[in-house]
Design a protein around this motif. Structure first.
Motif, PDB file in Angstrom:
ATOM      1  N   CYS A  61     -19.486   8.621   1.699  1.00 29.64           N
ATOM      2  CA  CYS A  61     -18.358   9.330   2.305  1.00 29.64           C
ATOM      3  C   CYS A  61     -18.822  10.635   2.974  1.00 29.64           C
ATOM      4  CB  CYS A  61     -17.305   9.627   1.241  1.00 29.64           C
ATOM      5  SG  CYS A  61     -15.806  10.414   1.883  1.00 29.64           S
ATOM      6  N   ARG A  89      -9.891  -4.822   3.406  1.00 34.11           N
ATOM      7  CA  ARG A  89     -11.347  -4.951   3.435  1.00 34.11           C
ATOM      8  C   ARG A  89     -11.987  -4.020   2.419  1.00 34.11           C
ATOM      9  NH1 ARG A  89     -15.907  -2.894   2.851  1.00 34.11           N
ATOM     10  NH2 ARG A  89     -17.661  -3.357   4.208  1.00 34.11           N
ATOM     11  N   SER A  90     -11.478  -2.807   2.318  1.00 34.12           N
ATOM     12  CA  SER A  90     -12.043  -1.813   1.404  1.00 34.12           C
ATOM     13  C   SER A  90     -11.847  -2.215  -0.053  1.00 34.12           C
ATOM     14  CB  SER A  90     -11.404  -0.453   1.660  1.00 34.12           C
ATOM     15  OG  SER A  90     -11.667  -0.008   2.975  1.00 34.12           O
ATOM     16  N   CYS A  94     -14.855  -3.281  -2.370  1.00 36.94           N
ATOM     17  CA  CYS A  94     -15.119  -2.439  -3.539  1.00 36.94           C
ATOM     18  C   CYS A  94     -15.259  -3.290  -4.803  1.00 36.94           C
ATOM     19  CB  CYS A  94     -13.988  -1.423  -3.695  1.00 36.94           C
ATOM     20  SG  CYS A  94     -14.243  -0.260  -5.039  1.00 36.94           S
ATOM     21  N   TYR A 212     -13.777   4.258   5.310  1.00 33.77           N
ATOM     22  CA  TYR A 212     -12.611   3.866   4.519  1.00 33.77           C
ATOM     23  C   TYR A 212     -13.036   3.172   3.223  1.00 33.77           C
ATOM     24  CZ  TYR A 212      -9.060   5.124   7.955  1.00 33.77           C
ATOM     25  OH  TYR A 212      -8.220   5.834   8.787  1.00 33.77           O
ATOM     26  N   PHE A 213     -14.106   2.401   3.317  1.00 31.92           N
ATOM     27  CA  PHE A 213     -14.614   1.717   2.127  1.00 31.92           C
ATOM     28  C   PHE A 213     -15.078   2.721   1.069  1.00 31.92           C
ATOM     29  CE2 PHE A 213     -18.559   0.129   0.064  1.00 31.92           C
ATOM     30  CZ  PHE A 213     -17.970  -0.787  -0.793  1.00 31.92           C
ATOM     31  N   SER A 214     -15.771   3.761   1.488  1.00 32.05           N
ATOM     32  CA  SER A 214     -16.278   4.750   0.530  1.00 32.05           C
ATOM     33  C   SER A 214     -15.145   5.499  -0.162  1.00 32.05           C
ATOM     34  CB  SER A 214     -17.214   5.736   1.240  1.00 32.05           C
ATOM     35  OG  SER A 214     -16.521   6.464   2.234  1.00 32.05           O
ATOM     36  N   THR A 216     -12.074   4.399  -0.637  1.00 28.90           N
ATOM     37  CA  THR A 216     -11.440   3.455  -1.550  1.00 28.90           C
ATOM     38  C   THR A 216     -12.279   3.260  -2.805  1.00 28.90           C
ATOM     39  OG1 THR A 216     -10.492   2.301   0.354  1.00 28.90           O
ATOM     40  CG2 THR A 216     -10.477   1.125  -1.739  1.00 28.90           C
ATOM     41  N   SER A 217     -13.610   3.242  -2.662  1.00 29.51           N
ATOM     42  CA  SER A 217     -14.500   3.088  -3.808  1.00 29.51           C
ATOM     43  C   SER A 217     -14.322   4.222  -4.804  1.00 29.51           C
ATOM     44  CB  SER A 217     -15.961   3.029  -3.344  1.00 29.51           C
ATOM     45  OG  SER A 217     -16.195   1.920  -2.515  1.00 29.51           O
TER      46      SER A 217
END
Length: 323
Positions: A61, A89-90, A94, A212-214, A216-217
């Motif tokens: 992030c 997707r996130s 995750c 966005y993935f980070s 959400t993680s």
């Protein structure tokens, strides 16, 4: 950070202008090496999988925010449909990542990597029954059977271990089966992620997706740690903290390199080169003194061969359609 990004851009443009064919190969081989290093660092890290996802999310992030800010890439202002795809997707990514790091604790690095390569088969199943972009064929069934036989060898059932003359340890057998099962589930989820990324790539910059993935993680792993006492984090040692930071950096670079490789190179060639990840996996297993089963080697060869055969068949079909 701005200087680093500028130098990377300069090097990338120079490489792609001077060596058009070699540049994607360099990207994919470096990305595969980084992926294997990520697995090695995670395998030797004294933390649970949830804490690894959390720490990796923070590092990715921070890096992503600095890069997107320097590149003037907009992270907001999308329509509701794109936000839904980014969130889906996130979340799936995750959970798949959490399963990967969990399964990695039970099996060797080489075994984990070859099982994750089965993502292409699950993507094909999605293409046949849901997306309607693939066609059913008996050759495909044969490839699945070879892949399934390879998975069975990796699981190492007792009767096969006796035939191979290997000693059976109850805990080892249970861990091997559990690890393979978790990694196969992770591979299935990553196939969904690939489909979602393909849909998103036409609507947002590729650097937006990992950002966005980070985030959400971080939220997802924090929630799990709050709900499940077994996932409560511990204060890492200096060595573990360094490894955790390296995992985040390596993961971010690996994503960028692999995305760039598939953008600039031949898809079939890049996918075939991706199977060399197995070599890195066995090399790292040997260096860390892990026990490598004969059944595991045979299973890995079967899975990798079936994947390569599937890639070549798919490329042949695409060539015929383009003519």
């Amino acid at each position: 950070m701005e200087y680093i990004v500028t130098q990377i851009e300069y090097f990338t443009k120079y490489l792609e202008s001077k060596w058009i064919r070699s540049a994607p190969i360099f990207y994919v081989m470096t990305g595969i090496l980084l992926s294997s290093i990520n697995s090695l660092l995670s395998k030797t890290l004294g933390m649970n999988a949830n804490q690894i996802v959390f720490g990796r999310g923070i590092i990715v992030c921070i890096i992503g925010k600095l890069v997107t800010q320097q590149q003037n890439i907009n992270l907001y202002g999308f329509d509701a449909g794109i936000y839904q795809k980014l969130l889906l997707r996130s979340l799936i990514g995750c959970f798949a990542t959490l399963l990967f790091y969990t399964g990695l604790f039970y099996v060797n690095i080489s075994e984990a990597q070859v099982l994750m390569q089965t993502t292409s088969f699950w993507t094909t199943i999605l293409g046949i029954y849901i997306l309607k972009t693939e066609q059913f064929s008996w050759r495909l069934v044969l490839n699945f059977l070879f892949c399934f036989m390879g998975i069975i060898l990796l699981v190492q059932p007792p009767f096969l271990r006796k035939l191979a003359g290997e000693y059976e340890i109850a805990d080892e057998k249970q861990n091997q089966f559990l690890g393979c099962l978790i990694l196969l589930l992770s591979s299935m989820l990553f196939s969904l992620v690939q489909v979602l990324i393909k849909n998103l790539s036409h609507n947002v910059n590729q650097l937006v997706i990992p950002q966005y993935f980070s985030i959400t993680s971080i939220i997802f792993s924090s929630f799990l740690a709050t709900c499940n006492p077994d996932m409560i984090w511990r204060v890492p040692s200096v060595g573990d903290l360094i490894k955790l930071c390296l995992i985040g950096i390596v993961s971010y670079l690996q994503q960028l390199l692999m995305n760039r490789a598939y953008m600039k190179g031949n898809l079939t060639e890049m996918a075939m080169l991706g199977q060399t990840q197995l070599i890195y996996g066995y090399l790292f297993d040997i260096l860390r003194g892990a026990h490598i089963s004969f059944l595991s080697i045979c299973g890995s060869i079967l899975i990798a061969s079936s994947i390569c055969k599937r890639i070549l068949e798919k490329n042949k079909v695409q060539d015929q359609l383009s003519k």
